[in-house]
Scaffold this motif. Structure first.
Motif, short mmCIF file in Angstrom:
data_model
loop_
_atom_site.label_atom_id
_atom_site.label_comp_id
_atom_site.label_asym_id
_atom_site.label_seq_id
_atom_site.Cartn_x
_atom_site.Cartn_y
_atom_site.Cartn_z
N LYS A 102 0.85 -1.19 0.00
CA LYS A 102 0.00 0.00 0.00
C LYS A 102 0.88 1.25 0.00
CE LYS A 102 -3.77 2.03 2.66
NZ LYS A 102 -4.54 1.92 3.88
N PRO A 103 1.41 1.63 -1.15
CA PRO A 103 2.28 2.81 -1.18
C PRO A 103 1.50 4.08 -0.91
CG PRO A 103 1.94 1.96 -3.39
CD PRO A 103 1.28 1.01 -2.46
N LEU A 104 2.23 5.12 -0.49
CA LEU A 104 1.59 6.40 -0.19
C LEU A 104 0.98 7.03 -1.43
CD1 LEU A 104 4.17 7.97 2.26
CD2 LEU A 104 1.90 7.13 2.80
N LEU A 105 1.73 7.10 -2.49
CA LEU A 105 1.27 7.71 -3.73
C LEU A 105 1.52 6.76 -4.89
CD1 LEU A 105 2.79 11.27 -3.25
CD2 LEU A 105 0.42 10.59 -2.87
N ARG A 106 0.55 6.61 -5.72
CA ARG A 106 0.75 5.81 -6.93
C ARG A 106 0.85 6.77 -8.10
NH1 ARG A 106 0.06 0.32 -6.66
NH2 ARG A 106 -1.09 -0.43 -4.88
N SER A 107 1.90 6.64 -8.86
CA SER A 107 2.09 7.53 -10.00
C SER A 107 1.21 7.10 -11.16
CB SER A 107 3.56 7.53 -10.43
OG SER A 107 3.93 6.21 -10.78
N GLY A 108 0.49 8.07 -11.72
CA GLY A 108 -0.35 7.80 -12.88
C GLY A 108 -1.69 7.19 -12.56
N LYS A 109 -1.97 6.85 -11.34
CA LYS A 109 -3.25 6.24 -10.97
C LYS A 109 -3.97 7.15 -10.00
CE LYS A 109 -1.57 1.55 -11.50
NZ LYS A 109 -1.33 0.27 -10.85
N ARG A 110 -5.30 7.14 -10.10
CA ARG A 110 -6.10 7.93 -9.19
C ARG A 110 -6.26 7.17 -7.89
NH1 ARG A 110 -11.49 8.80 -7.83
NH2 ARG A 110 -12.19 7.06 -9.05
N GLN A 111 -6.12 7.87 -6.76
CA GLN A 111 -6.30 7.25 -5.46
C GLN A 111 -7.75 6.83 -5.28
OE1 GLN A 111 -4.24 6.65 -2.84
NE2 GLN A 111 -2.42 7.31 -3.95
N ALA A 112 -7.96 5.67 -4.70
CA ALA A 112 -9.30 5.18 -4.44
C ALA A 112 -9.97 6.06 -3.39
CB ALA A 112 -9.25 3.74 -3.97
N GLY A 113 -11.23 6.35 -3.62
CA GLY A 113 -11.99 7.12 -2.66
C GLY A 113 -11.96 8.62 -2.87
N LEU A 114 -11.14 9.11 -3.77
CA LEU A 114 -11.11 10.55 -4.04
C LEU A 114 -12.04 10.84 -5.21
CD1 LEU A 114 -7.31 11.36 -3.80
CD2 LEU A 114 -9.07 11.75 -2.10
N PRO A 115 -13.01 11.71 -5.02
CA PRO A 115 -13.93 12.02 -6.13
C PRO A 115 -13.24 12.88 -7.17
CG PRO A 115 -14.40 13.41 -4.26
CD PRO A 115 -13.33 12.44 -3.83
N GLN A 116 -13.66 12.68 -8.42
CA GLN A 116 -13.16 13.52 -9.49
C GLN A 116 -14.07 14.74 -9.59
OE1 GLN A 116 -12.90 11.21 -13.04
NE2 GLN A 116 -10.87 10.44 -12.52
N LEU A 117 -13.50 15.89 -9.36
CA LEU A 117 -14.27 17.11 -9.43
C LEU A 117 -14.23 17.66 -10.85
CD1 LEU A 117 -13.01 18.78 -6.14
CD2 LEU A 117 -15.13 17.53 -6.50
N PRO A 118 -15.39 18.11 -11.35
CA PRO A 118 -15.37 18.69 -12.70
C PRO A 118 -14.63 20.02 -12.67
CG PRO A 118 -17.52 18.95 -11.71
CD PRO A 118 -16.71 18.10 -10.78
N ALA A 119 -13.96 20.29 -13.76
CA ALA A 119 -13.24 21.56 -13.86
C ALA A 119 -14.24 22.68 -14.06
CB ALA A 119 -12.26 21.52 -15.03
N SER A 120 -14.06 23.74 -13.33
CA SER A 120 -14.94 24.90 -13.47
C SER A 120 -14.14 26.08 -13.95
CB SER A 120 -15.64 25.22 -12.15
OG SER A 120 -14.68 25.54 -11.20
N SER A 121 -14.82 26.98 -14.55
CA SER A 121 -14.12 28.18 -15.02
C SER A 121 -13.78 29.07 -13.84
CB SER A 121 -14.98 28.92 -16.04
OG SER A 121 -16.20 29.31 -15.41
N PRO A 122 -12.73 29.84 -13.96
CA PRO A 122 -12.36 30.71 -12.84
C PRO A 122 -13.42 31.81 -12.64
CG PRO A 122 -10.94 31.10 -14.73
CD PRO A 122 -11.80 29.94 -15.06
#
Length: 169
Positions: free
Chosen positions: A145-165
């Motif tokens: 169970k590494p701290l950070l996986r390169s190139g992969k999304r962490q499980a349990g983190l939602p993907q937030l849609p990009a919004s305009s500034p």
């Protein structure tokens, strides 16, 4: 391939952390029982003899603790690696419990049943050893169970849609 490299790294880091933990516990025991600076009325010659005594006692104590502490602390370390327990509280507690168990199993030098150190010194050494282990190897325990996986999304983190500034009107 990353998992194999991480496993090999854990096989190097865990023994280094164990050695650092035992070294920290040894230093706590030695400096905790060092009574030279408390003004015991020792003359300069007696202080020099005491310093040389500690210089020779430190490596002996380190070897004894390295040989005694591997079983009690190894159980907690193995549990931390299997379950990826990374809390400094867990590792400090593991050090304290391991030191207390080893002190009770091997604490007597002769048949007088008088331990060479008091329980507070043993628990302080265990806490210091556990924290030293955590600083070297425990903060990223768990080879699978590494701290950070390169190139992969962490499980349990939602993907937030990009919004305009926000725009200023």
């Amino acid at each position: 391939m990353d998992d194999v490299v991480r496993l090999l790294l854990r096989l190097v880091v865990v023994p280094l952390g164990y050695f650092a933990g035992v070294l920290a516990g040894t230093l706590v025991i030695l400096f905790g029982s060092w009574r030279i600076t408390q003004g015991d009325g020792l003359d300069a010659e007696a202080q020099a003899i005491a310093v040389y005594g500690y210089a020779f006692a430190a490596p002996v104590l380190l070897v004894i603790l390295l040989s005694i502490m591997w079983l009690p602390s190894g159980i907690g370390i193995l549990l931390a690696e299997i379950l990826a327990l990374r809390s400094w509280l867990y590792h400090a507690g593991n050090g304290a419990v391991s030191a207390w168990l080893a002190w009770n199993m091997f604490g007597y030098m002769d048949n007088s049943r008088v331990p060479p150190n008091g329980p507070l010194a043993v628990l302080a050494a265990g806490l210091a050893g556990g924290l030293a282990y955590w600083a070297i190897a425990g903060w990223n325990a768990g080879f699978w169970k590494p701290l950070l996986r390169s190139g992969k999304r962490q499980a349990g983190l939602p993907q937030l849609p990009a919004s305009s500034p926000p725009q200023i009107h």
